[in-house]
Design a protein around this motif. Structure first.
Motif, mmCIF file in Angstrom:
data_model
loop_
_atom_site.group_PDB
_atom_site.id
_atom_site.type_symbol
_atom_site.label_atom_id
_atom_site.label_comp_id
_atom_site.label_asym_id
_atom_site.label_seq_id
_atom_site.Cartn_x
_atom_site.Cartn_y
_atom_site.Cartn_z
ATOM 1 N N ASP A 11 50.285 5.715 38.645
ATOM 2 C CA ASP A 11 48.858 5.960 38.451
ATOM 3 C C ASP A 11 48.271 4.969 37.447
ATOM 4 O O ASP A 11 47.128 4.538 37.588
ATOM 5 C CB ASP A 11 48.617 7.392 37.965
ATOM 6 C CG ASP A 11 49.070 8.428 38.975
ATOM 7 O OD1 ASP A 11 48.930 8.179 40.192
ATOM 8 O OD2 ASP A 11 49.575 9.483 38.549
ATOM 9 N N VAL A 12 49.068 4.605 36.434
ATOM 10 C CA VAL A 12 48.623 3.613 35.450
ATOM 11 C C VAL A 12 48.438 2.261 36.142
ATOM 12 O O VAL A 12 47.431 1.580 35.937
ATOM 13 C CB VAL A 12 49.627 3.484 34.286
ATOM 14 C CG1 VAL A 12 49.209 2.379 33.325
ATOM 15 C CG2 VAL A 12 49.781 4.805 33.554
ATOM 16 N N LEU A 13 49.402 1.895 36.971
ATOM 17 C CA LEU A 13 49.303 0.620 37.689
ATOM 18 C C LEU A 13 48.108 0.609 38.626
ATOM 19 O O LEU A 13 47.398 -0.393 38.724
ATOM 20 C CB LEU A 13 50.595 0.356 38.449
ATOM 21 C CG LEU A 13 51.843 0.186 37.573
ATOM 22 C CD1 LEU A 13 53.087 0.071 38.445
ATOM 23 C CD2 LEU A 13 51.711 -0.999 36.652
ATOM 24 N N ALA A 14 47.852 1.729 39.282
ATOM 25 C CA ALA A 14 46.698 1.819 40.185
ATOM 26 C C ALA A 14 45.395 1.689 39.399
ATOM 27 O O ALA A 14 44.457 1.025 39.853
ATOM 28 C CB ALA A 14 46.730 3.139 40.954
ATOM 29 N N ALA A 15 45.349 2.290 38.218
ATOM 30 C CA ALA A 15 44.155 2.179 37.376
ATOM 31 C C ALA A 15 43.946 0.733 36.953
ATOM 32 O O ALA A 15 42.808 0.244 36.930
ATOM 33 C CB ALA A 15 44.287 3.083 36.154
ATOM 34 N N GLY A 16 45.022 0.043 36.621
ATOM 35 C CA GLY A 16 44.924 -1.365 36.241
ATOM 36 C C GLY A 16 44.391 -2.218 37.373
ATOM 37 O O GLY A 16 43.546 -3.090 37.164
ATOM 38 N N LYS A 17 44.867 -1.956 38.577
ATOM 39 C CA LYS A 17 44.375 -2.701 39.737
ATOM 40 C C LYS A 17 42.900 -2.412 39.990
ATOM 41 O O LYS A 17 42.125 -3.301 40.312
ATOM 42 C CB LYS A 17 45.199 -2.357 40.972
ATOM 43 C CG LYS A 17 46.577 -2.972 40.958
ATOM 44 C CD LYS A 17 47.335 -2.626 42.211
ATOM 45 C CE LYS A 17 48.740 -3.200 42.157
ATOM 46 N NZ LYS A 17 49.513 -2.834 43.334
ATOM 47 N N LYS A 18 42.524 -1.161 39.819
ATOM 48 C CA LYS A 18 41.134 -0.765 40.032
ATOM 49 C C LYS A 18 40.207 -1.473 39.051
ATOM 50 O O LYS A 18 39.112 -1.871 39.415
ATOM 51 C CB LYS A 18 41.006 0.751 39.870
ATOM 52 C CG LYS A 18 39.610 1.276 40.058
ATOM 53 C CD LYS A 18 39.562 2.767 39.889
ATOM 54 C CE LYS A 18 38.139 3.280 40.011
ATOM 55 N NZ LYS A 18 38.058 4.716 39.747
ATOM 56 N N GLU A 19 40.657 -1.654 37.827
ATOM 57 C CA GLU A 19 39.856 -2.287 36.783
ATOM 58 C C GLU A 19 39.819 -3.807 36.914
ATOM 59 O O GLU A 19 39.049 -4.474 36.231
ATOM 60 C CB GLU A 19 40.382 -1.893 35.401
ATOM 61 C CG GLU A 19 40.195 -0.440 35.065
ATOM 62 C CD GLU A 19 38.748 -0.092 34.778
ATOM 63 O OE1 GLU A 19 38.186 -0.649 33.834
ATOM 64 O OE2 GLU A 19 38.200 0.739 35.529
ATOM 65 N N GLY A 20 40.697 -4.363 37.734
ATOM 66 C CA GLY A 20 40.732 -5.816 37.921
ATOM 67 C C GLY A 20 41.219 -6.521 36.666
ATOM 68 O O GLY A 20 42.144 -6.055 36.001
ATOM 69 N N LYS A 21 40.581 -7.621 36.309
ATOM 70 C CA LYS A 21 41.010 -8.410 35.142
ATOM 71 C C LYS A 21 40.942 -7.582 33.864
ATOM 72 O O LYS A 21 41.790 -7.711 32.988
ATOM 73 C CB LYS A 21 40.117 -9.642 35.015
ATOM 74 C CG LYS A 21 40.585 -10.608 33.963
ATOM 75 C CD LYS A 21 39.769 -11.877 33.974
ATOM 76 C CE LYS A 21 40.301 -12.849 32.936
ATOM 77 N NZ LYS A 21 39.571 -14.108 32.962
ATOM 78 N N ARG A 22 39.982 -6.722 33.758
ATOM 79 C CA ARG A 22 39.842 -5.869 32.564
ATOM 80 C C ARG A 22 41.024 -4.912 32.423
ATOM 81 O O ARG A 22 41.363 -4.480 31.323
ATOM 82 C CB ARG A 22 38.544 -5.092 32.664
ATOM 83 C CG ARG A 22 38.276 -4.262 31.455
ATOM 84 C CD ARG A 22 36.921 -3.605 31.529
ATOM 85 N NE ARG A 22 36.760 -2.785 30.346
ATOM 86 C CZ ARG A 22 35.952 -1.793 30.253
ATOM 87 N NH1 ARG A 22 35.173 -1.486 31.250
ATOM 88 N NH2 ARG A 22 35.867 -1.089 29.155
ATOM 89 N N GLY A 23 41.650 -4.557 33.530
ATOM 90 C CA GLY A 23 42.756 -3.622 33.507
ATOM 91 C C GLY A 23 44.117 -4.266 33.318
ATOM 92 O O GLY A 23 45.126 -3.587 33.323
ATOM 93 N N SER A 24 44.146 -5.588 33.140
ATOM 94 C CA SER A 24 45.407 -6.284 32.933
ATOM 95 C C SER A 24 45.880 -6.124 31.506
ATOM 96 O O SER A 24 45.079 -6.145 30.573
ATOM 97 C CB SER A 24 45.258 -7.775 33.242
ATOM 98 O OG SER A 24 44.936 -7.953 34.592
ATOM 99 N N PHE A 25 47.162 -5.959 31.370
ATOM 100 C CA PHE A 25 47.744 -5.883 30.030
ATOM 101 C C PHE A 25 49.145 -6.388 30.065
ATOM 102 O O PHE A 25 49.718 -6.620 31.072
ATOM 103 C CB PHE A 25 47.685 -4.471 29.458
ATOM 104 C CG PHE A 25 48.367 -3.433 30.330
ATOM 105 C CD1 PHE A 25 49.670 -3.077 30.088
ATOM 106 C CD2 PHE A 25 47.692 -2.821 31.382
ATOM 107 C CE1 PHE A 25 50.303 -2.109 30.877
ATOM 108 C CE2 PHE A 25 48.323 -1.855 32.160
ATOM 109 C CZ PHE A 25 49.624 -1.511 31.911
#
Length: 50
Positions: free
Chosen positions: A36-50
């Motif tokens: 779910d964390v990875l999916a949230a990161g993908k949804k956020e795009g560049k902002r969700g990268s860490f």
């Protein structure tokens, strides 16, 4: 028993605009899965990268 104490001791994450951070908190609270964390990161795009 230790896991229950730890879960109840988590500090609440409030008003954090970063969806990924809120999802990480939910993983530790055992309310969602790492995927779910990875999916949230993908949804956020560049902002969700860490």
């Amino acid at each position: 028993m230790g896991a229950a104490i730890a879960k109840n001791s988590l500090l609440a994450v409030k008003n954090d605009a970063r969806l990924v951070i809120r999802q990480v908190y939910e993983v530790f609270a055992v309310n969602c899965k790492p995927d779910d964390v990875l999916a949230a990161g993908k949804k956020e795009g560049k902002r969700g990268s860490f």
